[in-house]
Design an enzyme around this catalytic site. Structure first.
Site, PDB file in Angstrom:
ATOM      1  N   SER A  92      44.610  37.243  40.021  1.00 19.48           N
ATOM      2  CA  SER A  92      43.401  36.483  39.818  1.00 19.48           C
ATOM      3  C   SER A  92      43.352  35.693  38.521  1.00 19.48           C
ATOM      4  O   SER A  92      42.547  34.765  38.401  1.00 19.48           O
ATOM      5  CB  SER A  92      42.194  37.433  39.852  1.00 19.48           C
ATOM      6  N   SER A 123      46.983  41.252  38.772  1.00 20.55           N
ATOM      7  CA  SER A 123      46.449  39.944  38.369  1.00 20.55           C
ATOM      8  C   SER A 123      46.938  39.382  37.045  1.00 20.55           C
ATOM      9  O   SER A 123      46.610  38.247  36.708  1.00 20.55           O
ATOM     10  CB  SER A 123      44.932  39.998  38.308  1.00 20.55           C
ATOM     11  N   LYS A 153      40.267  34.646  29.723  1.00 22.74           N
ATOM     12  CA  LYS A 153      39.873  34.732  31.139  1.00 22.74           C
ATOM     13  C   LYS A 153      38.352  34.848  31.217  1.00 22.74           C
ATOM     14  O   LYS A 153      37.744  35.616  30.457  1.00 22.74           O
ATOM     15  CB  LYS A 153      40.534  35.959  31.779  1.00 22.74           C
TER      16      LYS A 153
HETATM   17  N1  GLN Z   1      45.296  40.630  44.193  1.00 25.92           N
HETATM   18  C1  GLN Z   1      44.634  41.878  43.972  1.00 25.92           C
HETATM   19  C2  GLN Z   1      43.260  41.848  44.594  1.00 25.92           C
HETATM   20  O1  GLN Z   1      42.957  40.883  45.177  1.00 25.92           O
HETATM   21  C3  GLN Z   1      44.597  42.193  42.513  1.00 25.92           C
HETATM   22  C4  GLN Z   1      43.546  41.492  41.789  1.00 25.92           C
HETATM   23  C5  GLN Z   1      43.502  41.893  40.349  1.00 25.92           C
HETATM   24  O2  GLN Z   1      44.449  42.480  39.830  1.00 25.92           O
HETATM   25  N2  GLN Z   1      42.372  41.611  39.713  1.00 25.92           N
HETATM   26  O3  GLN Z   1      42.516  42.759  44.484  1.00 25.92           O
END
Ligand code: GLN
Length: 493
Positions: free
Chosen positions: A159, A183, A78
């Site tokens: 994400s 995410s 990532k």
């Molecule tokens: N969808 C969540 C957010 O937008 C989690 C994102 C994540 O876990 N990095 O914050």
């Protein structure tokens, strides 16, 4: 069978038996990336030359009879993990041409164990999102397609959307992700993969671009539970460079996958049974409980009474920490700079130019809830509720070994859906955020398809530092579900 279809465990055996070389394995994946990445956009950067070099080193090691946990295994990273000498963007324009002079601890651990990095995977900007739509490097296409409406382009979740799409489409054998509110688990569910968010402190955050430091968890994506256990075993471990890294031994996660669930008590949190839950997700959840019962577990009802406040708490704590962490992108120290009349002008121009709308929204919310006038009403209250959410888990785990819930309230949605309404997008995290707020380990396991032929996952939540039970339960679900469906777009497909 093509080399890109092998699991990590199979590839490890094939490399040892000299059925193919690490260079063969890496080249097969680089070719798959060449063919499919222009469409999927799963990678922001492909590190072709570095991957081939590392594969050659792996072959030399194998020839000398040395094989570590991941010798010659090609992975996607990532693009939130700093990688020495390889550009790291965090999915944001503001990091511009930043090339880290150091390696994050997690990726250094993977390299120590012989892994080959194929490149840097796309993500929502600074990991803020559930769809990969907020990336400054463009959206990622989910390799799965709806049976009806087969032309719709679906999101891979977020994400860590690039990581998930890459592993699902067979462009990489596994990947790293980070999970601040879901995410890793939500994109794993959307792409038919296993995704593991370990205990807070299990994997070092050093060298991972910070979003919300008390919630950020590095973890793996893979196509099987066993592969995810192999990856986590390599990624985990104490790191003095991260003050929240836990000084605890890393158990043999792979061995834990074979433990079975006989005699385990599995909790069903009643608060997760929301009225709006689609019937097919509820049915799959009941099916998962039946499978575990048949495998010898006992199913017990439990209550996590503060779950209903999880999302609201998360969307105060996470932006608060983000607004503070992102203050460092000022155009002076890293990445992109948009010069101006004076220093203040430089800050304003750089940040206005460099951050996308979702990141700006979070910074505004975060500075608001931390401001002197609203700190007590929002941030302090959220911290108190966070403590109650943690206590819910502690109380529940006094009577059970693990919990089973759905991972996400829907299957993958189409690009553009949920975009006009941030709250609707945030609802994706309903089932995943409590485990981040409490720091307990949780995994998503693919167990079935919805009526449209899209994958759905179930979430296994465990006690702090008891990933072994999470792997045991996940492996039992995987075995019972026998999930073997394949995405429409994949290497060799
Ligand atoms: N969808 C969540 C957010 O937008 C989690 C994102 C994540 O876990 N990095 O914050």
């Amino acid at each position: 069978m093509s080399l890109t279809d092998l699991t990590i465990a199979q590839a490890r055996d094939g490399l040892r038996a000299k059925e193919f070389s690490a260079v063969d394995l890496t080249m097969a994946h680089l070719h798959a990336i060449e063919a499919l990445n222009p469409r999927l956009n799963a990678f922001i950067t492909v590190s072709h030359a570095q991957a081939v070099d590392r594969a050659r080193i792996a072959d030399a090691a194998l020839a000398a009879g040395e094989q570590r946990a991941l010798t010659g295994i090609p992975l996607a990273i990532k693009d939130l993990f700093c990688t020495e000498g390889v550009r790291t963007t965090a999915g944001s324009k503001i990091l511009g041409p930043f090339v880290p002079p150091y390696e994050s601890t997690v990726t250094a651990n993977l390299l120590r164990d012989g892994a080959v990095f194929l490149g840097k995977a796309n993500l929502d900007e600074f990991a803020m999102g559930s769809s990969n739509m907020t990336s400054a490097y463009g959206p990622v296409e989910n390799p799965w397609k709806r049976k009806q409406d087969g032309t719709a382009v679906l999101v891979p979740g977020g994400s860590s959307g690039g990581s998930a799409a890459a592993v699902a489409a067979r462009l990489a054998m596994g990947a790293t992700g980070t999970d601040t509110g879901g995410s890793i688990r939500q994109p794993a569910s959307f792409c038919g993969l296993v995704g593991v968010k370990p205990t807070y402190g299990r994997c070092s955050r050093w060298g991972v671009v910070a979003f919300a430091s008390s919630l950020d968890h590095p973890g793996p994506f893979a196509r099987t539970v066993r592969d995810s256990a192999i990856l986590l075993g390599s990624m985990a471990g104490h790191d003095p460079k991260d003050s929240t890294s836990a000084n605890v031994a890393v158990p043999d996660f792979e061995a834990a996958c074979a433990r079975g669930v006989k005699g385990l008590r599995i909790g069903v949190p009643k608060e997760y049974r929301s009225d709006g839950m689609p019937a097919e997700i509820d049915a799959l959840w009941q099916q998962g409980l039946d499978w575990l019962r048949q495998a010898g577990a006992e199913i017990v009802d439990v209550s996590l009474p503060h779950t209903k406040h999880g999302l609201a708490t998360y969307y105060i704590v996470a932006p608060a920490e983000a607004s503070s962490n992102l203050a460092r992108y000022d155009g002076v120290r890293f990445g992109a700079r948009d010069g101006g009349e004076d220093l203040r002008d430089l800050y304003e121009r750089t940040r206005a130019e460099g951050f996308g709308p979702e990141v700006r929204r979070r910074i505004l919310i975060g500075t608001y809830v931390l401001s002197a006038g609203y700190y007590d009403a929002y941030y302090l209250k959220a911290q108190k509720i966070r403590a109650l959410i943690l206590k819910d888990f502690t109380d529940a785990f006094a009577g059970v070994d693990a919990l089973l819930t759905p991972t996400a309230p829907s299957a993958a949605f189409a690009q553009g859906e949920n975009m006009d309404d941030p709250i609707k997008m945030y609802l994706n995290d309903l089932f995943t955020v409590p485990a981040n707020l409490a720091g307990v380990p949780a995994a998503s396991v693919p167990v079935g398809l919805d009526a449209n032929g899209l994958p759905l996952g179930l979430q296994v939540i465990g006690k702090r530092f008891d990933e072994e039970t999470v792997f045991a339960v996940s492996a039992a679900l995987e075995q019972a579900a026998g999930f073997s469906a394949l995405p429409a777009i994949r290497a060799g497909g």
